[in-house]
Design an enzyme around this catalytic site. Structure first.
Site, PDB file in Angstrom:
ATOM      1  N   HIS A  46       9.590  -1.628   2.026  1.00 14.40           N
ATOM      2  CA  HIS A  46       9.729  -1.502   3.452  1.00 14.40           C
ATOM      3  C   HIS A  46       9.864  -3.105   3.866  1.00 14.40           C
ATOM      4  O   HIS A  46       9.005  -3.993   3.232  1.00 14.40           O
ATOM      5  CB  HIS A  46       8.649  -0.881   4.098  1.00 14.40           C
ATOM      6  CG  HIS A  46       7.381  -1.165   3.654  1.00 14.40           C
ATOM      7  ND1 HIS A  46       7.134  -0.473   2.476  1.00 14.40           N
ATOM      8  CD2 HIS A  46       6.330  -1.914   3.850  1.00 14.40           C
ATOM      9  CE1 HIS A  46       5.750  -0.914   2.203  1.00 14.40           C
ATOM     10  NE2 HIS A  46       5.386  -1.811   2.892  1.00 14.40           N
ATOM     11  N   SER A  89       0.548  -1.076   0.030  1.00 14.78           N
ATOM     12  CA  SER A  89       0.030   0.082  -0.013  1.00 14.78           C
ATOM     13  C   SER A  89       0.753   1.195   0.058  1.00 14.78           C
ATOM     14  O   SER A  89       0.230   2.290  -0.240  1.00 14.78           O
ATOM     15  CB  SER A  89      -0.967   0.090   1.107  1.00 14.78           C
ATOM     16  OG  SER A  89      -0.365  -0.251   2.421  1.00 14.78           O
ATOM     17  N   HIS A 119       9.007  -5.486   6.578  1.00 16.56           N
ATOM     18  CA  HIS A 119       7.936  -5.681   7.939  1.00 16.56           C
ATOM     19  C   HIS A 119       8.749  -6.645   8.762  1.00 16.56           C
ATOM     20  O   HIS A 119       9.024  -7.831   8.449  1.00 16.56           O
ATOM     21  CB  HIS A 119       6.636  -6.377   7.710  1.00 16.56           C
ATOM     22  CG  HIS A 119       5.781  -5.557   6.797  1.00 16.56           C
ATOM     23  ND1 HIS A 119       4.699  -4.613   7.345  1.00 16.56           N
ATOM     24  CD2 HIS A 119       5.627  -5.266   5.443  1.00 16.56           C
ATOM     25  CE1 HIS A 119       4.153  -4.071   6.500  1.00 16.56           C
ATOM     26  NE2 HIS A 119       4.523  -4.393   5.261  1.00 16.56           N
TER      27      HIS A 119
HETATM   28  P1  AMP Z   1       2.318  -2.577   2.922  1.00 14.92           P
HETATM   29  O1  AMP Z   1       0.936  -2.784   2.893  1.00 14.92           O
HETATM   30  O2  AMP Z   1       3.230  -3.676   2.822  1.00 14.92           O
HETATM   31  O3  AMP Z   1       2.689  -1.655   1.863  1.00 14.92           O
HETATM   32  O4  AMP Z   1       2.468  -2.056   4.368  1.00 14.92           O
HETATM   33  C1  AMP Z   1       2.650  -0.590   4.462  1.00 14.92           C
HETATM   34  C2  AMP Z   1       2.492  -0.487   5.975  1.00 14.92           C
HETATM   35  O5  AMP Z   1       2.746   0.834   6.575  1.00 14.92           O
HETATM   36  C3  AMP Z   1       1.221  -1.115   6.878  1.00 14.92           C
HETATM   37  O6  AMP Z   1       1.648  -2.186   7.643  1.00 14.92           O
HETATM   38  C4  AMP Z   1       0.610   0.346   7.430  1.00 14.92           C
HETATM   39  O7  AMP Z   1       0.002   0.297   8.510  1.00 14.92           O
HETATM   40  C5  AMP Z   1       2.087   1.201   7.709  1.00 14.92           C
HETATM   41  N1  AMP Z   1       1.989   2.598   7.885  1.00 14.92           N
HETATM   42  C6  AMP Z   1       1.101   3.355   6.740  1.00 14.92           C
HETATM   43  N2  AMP Z   1       1.132   4.879   7.414  1.00 14.92           N
HETATM   44  C7  AMP Z   1       2.041   4.760   8.380  1.00 14.92           C
HETATM   45  C8  AMP Z   1       2.505   5.829   9.345  1.00 14.92           C
HETATM   46  N3  AMP Z   1       2.165   7.067   9.010  1.00 14.92           N
HETATM   47  N4  AMP Z   1       3.580   5.498   9.976  1.00 14.92           N
HETATM   48  C9  AMP Z   1       3.760   4.167  10.450  1.00 14.92           C
HETATM   49  N5  AMP Z   1       3.252   3.248   9.712  1.00 14.92           N
HETATM   50  C10 AMP Z   1       2.459   3.503   8.636  1.00 14.92           C
END
Ligand code: AMP
Ligand code: ZN
Length: 113
Positions: free
Chosen positions: A99, A94, A101
């Protein structure tokens, strides 16, 4: 650049920093999916894993070593942890700045769903 994670690196958007050095930044996920849920990101903007280039090998290896260090610090290294990098929509990506995790602190399911 209109990238959420570049803004977090630039400290334009607040985040709970876990680790920072010249090339890598790590912070707590805002919507944790496990007791430990930390995102490890390169300071370099790379949109998806598909754009990882020949010059990025050391950077990607460093991200993995930072994840290991954090896992040890959080005392979850021995019991286990999961590292995930989603790529593109169907995986659930998203935010289009790569990144890693780091998920830990509970039993993980497989297949991940
Ligand atoms: P992905 O779905 O693999 O792209 O992971 C994106 C991650 O970013 C998700 O787990 C979200 O909860 C996290 N995320 C989105 N906005 C923020 C933010 N402002 N600070 C910390 N984490 C975030
Ligand atoms: Zn970015």
């Amino acid at each position: 650049m209109n990238c959420l994670f570049c803004k977090i690196i630039a400290k334009q958007i607040p985040a709970k920093t876990v680790y920072e050095d010249e090339t890598v930044f790590a912070f707590e996920d805002i919507n944790p999916q496990a007791p430990v849920h930390i995102l490890i990101i390169p300071k370099k903007h790379i949109p998806t894993t598909l754009e990882i280039g020949n010059d990025d090998h050391a950077l990607i290896g460093h991200m993995l070593q930072v994840a290991n260090s954090i896992a040890r610090e959080k005392k979850v290294a021995e019991r286990g942890f999961r590292l995930v990098m989603n790529c593109n929509r169907e995986s659930g990506q998203s935010v289009f700045h790569i990144h890693l995790h780091l998920l830990a602190g509970r039993a993980m399911h497989w297949p991940p769903g």
